[in-house]
Structures are given as structure tokens and as C-alpha cells.
Design an enzyme around this catalytic site. Structure first.
Site, PDB file in Angstrom:
ATOM      1  N   ASP A 148     115.107 105.617 126.831  1.00 58.76           N
ATOM      2  CA  ASP A 148     114.994 105.666 125.366  1.00 58.76           C
ATOM      3  C   ASP A 148     113.577 106.083 124.996  1.00 58.76           C
ATOM      4  OD1 ASP A 148     114.438 104.778 122.610  1.00 58.76           O
ATOM      5  OD2 ASP A 148     116.490 104.052 122.701  1.00 58.76           O
ATOM      6  N   THR A 151     129.216 104.719 117.003  1.00 60.89           N
ATOM      7  CA  THR A 151     129.741 106.074 116.759  1.00 60.89           C
ATOM      8  C   THR A 151     128.796 107.169 117.254  1.00 60.89           C
ATOM      9  OG1 THR A 151     128.625 106.256 114.627  1.00 60.89           O
ATOM     10  CG2 THR A 151     130.827 105.243 114.633  1.00 60.89           C
ATOM     11  N   ASP A 190     111.635 103.843 122.395  1.00 59.80           N
ATOM     12  CA  ASP A 190     111.224 102.553 122.963  1.00 59.80           C
ATOM     13  C   ASP A 190     110.067 102.723 123.943  1.00 59.80           C
ATOM     14  OD1 ASP A 190     112.987 101.002 121.548  1.00 59.80           O
ATOM     15  OD2 ASP A 190     114.505 100.931 123.124  1.00 59.80           O
ATOM     16  N   ARG A 216     120.567 106.472 115.533  1.00 55.55           N
ATOM     17  CA  ARG A 216     121.976 106.648 115.901  1.00 55.55           C
ATOM     18  C   ARG A 216     122.718 105.325 115.799  1.00 55.55           C
ATOM     19  NH1 ARG A 216     122.671 109.678 121.522  1.00 55.55           N
ATOM     20  NH2 ARG A 216     121.696 107.781 122.266  1.00 55.55           N
TER      21      ARG A 216
HETATM   22  C1  PRP Z   1     116.915 109.337 119.663  1.00 60.22           C
HETATM   23  C2  PRP Z   1     116.165 110.640 119.742  1.00 60.22           C
HETATM   24  C3  PRP Z   1     116.968 111.529 118.837  1.00 60.22           C
HETATM   25  C4  PRP Z   1     118.360 111.033 119.059  1.00 60.22           C
HETATM   26  C5  PRP Z   1     119.055 111.998 119.966  1.00 60.22           C
HETATM   27  O1  PRP Z   1     116.597 108.650 118.516  1.00 60.22           O
HETATM   28  O2  PRP Z   1     114.828 110.553 119.387  1.00 60.22           O
HETATM   29  O3  PRP Z   1     116.588 111.463 117.473  1.00 60.22           O
HETATM   30  O4  PRP Z   1     118.264 109.752 119.687  1.00 60.22           O
HETATM   31  O5  PRP Z   1     120.395 111.676 120.102  1.00 60.22           O
HETATM   32  P1  PRP Z   1     121.564 112.590 119.562  1.00 60.22           P
HETATM   33  O6  PRP Z   1     121.241 113.983 119.993  1.00 60.22           O
HETATM   34  O7  PRP Z   1     122.774 112.029 120.258  1.00 60.22           O
HETATM   35  O8  PRP Z   1     121.652 112.430 118.078  1.00 60.22           O
HETATM   36  P2  PRP Z   1     117.149 107.167 118.212  1.00 60.22           P
HETATM   37  O9  PRP Z   1     118.395 107.237 117.395  1.00 60.22           O
HETATM   38  O10 PRP Z   1     117.248 106.408 119.497  1.00 60.22           O
HETATM   39  O11 PRP Z   1     116.054 106.574 117.269  1.00 60.22           O
HETATM   40  P3  PRP Z   1     114.522 106.174 117.588  1.00 60.22           P
HETATM   41  O12 PRP Z   1     113.769 107.452 117.857  1.00 60.22           O
HETATM   42  O13 PRP Z   1     114.090 105.508 116.344  1.00 60.22           O
HETATM   43  O14 PRP Z   1     114.512 105.259 118.781  1.00 60.22           O
HETATM   44  N1  URA Z   2     117.811 109.153 122.792  1.00 63.54           N
HETATM   45  C1  URA Z   2     116.941 108.778 123.741  1.00 63.54           C
HETATM   46  O1  URA Z   2     115.853 108.272 123.434  1.00 63.54           O
HETATM   47  N2  URA Z   2     117.293 108.982 125.027  1.00 63.54           N
HETATM   48  C2  URA Z   2     118.448 109.534 125.389  1.00 63.54           C
HETATM   49  O2  URA Z   2     118.703 109.698 126.594  1.00 63.54           O
HETATM   50  C3  URA Z   2     119.346 109.905 124.383  1.00 63.54           C
HETATM   51  C4  URA Z   2     119.003 109.720 123.087  1.00 63.54           C
END
Ligand code: PRP
Ligand code: URA
Length: 208
Positions: free
Chosen positions: A199, A107, A202, A103
Site C-alpha cells: 500500500d 467494491t 501507508d 477506494r
Molecule cells: C491507491 C493508489 C491509487 C489507487 C489505485 O490509493 O494511490 O489512488 O489506490 O487503485 P485503483 O487503480 O484500483 O483505483 P488508496 O485508495 O489506497 O488511497 P490512499 O492513497 O489514500 O492510501
Molecule cells: N493501491 C496501492 O497502494 N497498492 C496497490 O497495490 C494497489 C492500490
């Protein structure tokens, strides 16, 4: 028809409680996420087609039911990988696919960086794995990518969802079923689920 199933199994809810706990360290967090992926994934596969067969037991021929349709598990990187290991052990013939999205911090729109999907998606029951359904932007984009490759039977398997995320996915993809462990009340200004679990990527990979 748009469906949302909340899996209330006590063992799953216990795993979710531990995953929410900020004191849970990455090794334990990964293990619990794998447990949750197994329970949620099996719930999502309950309507899998079966095929009748026969096997020879040491005593006699037994009539059996086998998995009767191809299955694919597609993880949204990174956090979706956390739901995969025990589920793929349990359904070892399932193909695995990967969709890399992150993400944009300003935005909250999903940015695509990698896609590798199994062949034959049109005939396949496809589980899209991502523990967090927050704004729904990532899941809606991942489903769009799957459909572009021909997938027709898609279930989104997540651990935590928000009403806004569910609404977004179902507005864009009313045919996609959603299976989750809980729906949390709040999506905060920076796109985090509250109370949530933080997260997920993470915490799985120890990159906090
Ligand atoms: C997180 C999660 C989803 C997304 C959800 O990924 O695993 O893919 O956010 O958010 P949304 O519904 O608002 O799109 P992130 O972008 O943090 O990437 P990562 O898994 O690599 O940490
Ligand atoms: N992605 C995450 O990992 N945690 C949240 O709460 C939202 C998006």
C-alpha cells in the site's frame, strides 16, 4: 492516440527495486518515491513547449530556451503526494492541484472526498500523479474530474501499473498518455498489484 511509456532508466529502476523491498522504512520510502517522481515527471515533460529567449551571461548575450507553457502537477491523495516534492522543486512555477480519492474496500470504486485544482487548466500541461495504477478506477475518475475543469493535455504519471489499469484508463480516456516505471503481471482479488510494493499511501505516511 493511447500511449504507454515505460521509463527504463537504471537509476529509476534502482529506486523502484528499493521501493518494492518490504524492509524499506517510511523515511527512505518517501525519499525514493520523490526521486522516482522527478525522473518520471521529467520524462512526461519531454514534449513541453519551449520559448526562445535571451539572457545576459557575465560575458555575452546567450540565446536560451525557456519553458513555454503552463504546467500543473495534480496529486491524487494520498499516495500521489509522494511523487511531488522533487518534481515541484525542479519546476517551481508549476501549479499544484489535489484530488482526494480513496477506494471503497468492498467494491474498489473510488470515493471522492476533496478537489482543489489550479485555474487555467485548459492551457496547461497537466501531470496527474499517482504511484499505483491498479484497477484504473481512481485514475479514470481523476482524469474525468480534470476534464470537467477543462484540462485537455493530461499525462498520468505512475510508478507501477497493471495491464487492466492501463486498459481501463485508455478505454475511458484514450487521449491520456501514461508514463510508468513498470507494468506488473497480476492484480489480485482485493485490488493489489502483485508483486507490487504494498500500500503506497501507508508506506509513504507510516500508517501501516
Ligand atoms: C491507491 C493508489 C491509487 C489507487 C489505485 O490509493 O494511490 O489512488 O489506490 O487503485 P485503483 O487503480 O484500483 O483505483 P488508496 O485508495 O489506497 O488511497 P490512499 O492513497 O489514500 O492510501
Ligand atoms: N493501491 C496501492 O497502494 N497498492 C496497490 O497495490 C494497489 C492500490
Amino acid at each position: 492516440m493511447s500511449t504507454v511509456r515505460i521509463v527504463a532508466h537504471p537509476v529509476l529502476q534502482e529506486a523502484l527495486a528499493r521501493l518494492r523491498d518490504k524492509g524499506t522504512k517510511p523515511a527512505e520510502f518517501r525519499r525514493l518515491m520523490g526521486d522516482a517522481g522527478l525522473i518520471l515527471g521529467l520524462a512526461a515533460l519531454e514534449d513541453l513547449r519551449t520559448a526562445a529567449g535571451k539572457v545576459e551571461t557575465p560575458l555575452k548575450t546567450a540565446k536560451v530556451q525557456r519553458i513555454g507553457q503552463p504546467v500543473a502537477f495534480v496529486s491524487v491523495l494520498r499516495a500521489g503526494l509522494g511523487l511531488l516534492p522533487r518534481l515541484s522543486d525542479m519546476v517551481p512555477d508549476a501549479a499544484a492541484g489535489h484530488i482526494g480519492l480513496y477506494r471503497d474496500e468492498e467494491t474498489l470504486n473510488p470515493i471522492r472526498y476533496y478537489v482543489r485544482l489550479p485555474k487555467r487548466l485548459p492551457d496547461t500541461k497537466t501531470l496527474l500523479l499517482d504511484p499505483m495504477l491498479a484497477t484504473g478506477g481512481s485514475a479514470a475518475e481523476a482524469v474525468r474530474i480534470l476534464k470537467t475543469d477543462g484540462a485537455k493535455d493530461i499525462t498520468l504519471v505512475c510508478l507501477l501499473a497493471t495491464k487492466a489499469g492501463i486498459k481501463r484508463v485508455h478505454r475511458e480516456h484514450p487521449d491520456v498518455a501514461i508514463v510508468t516505471a513498470a507494468v506488473d503481471p497480476v492484480l489480485n482479488k482485493v485490488g493489489y498489484i502483485v508483486p507490487g510494493l504494498g500500500d503506497a499511501g501507508d508506506r509513504i505516511f507510516g500508517t501501516l
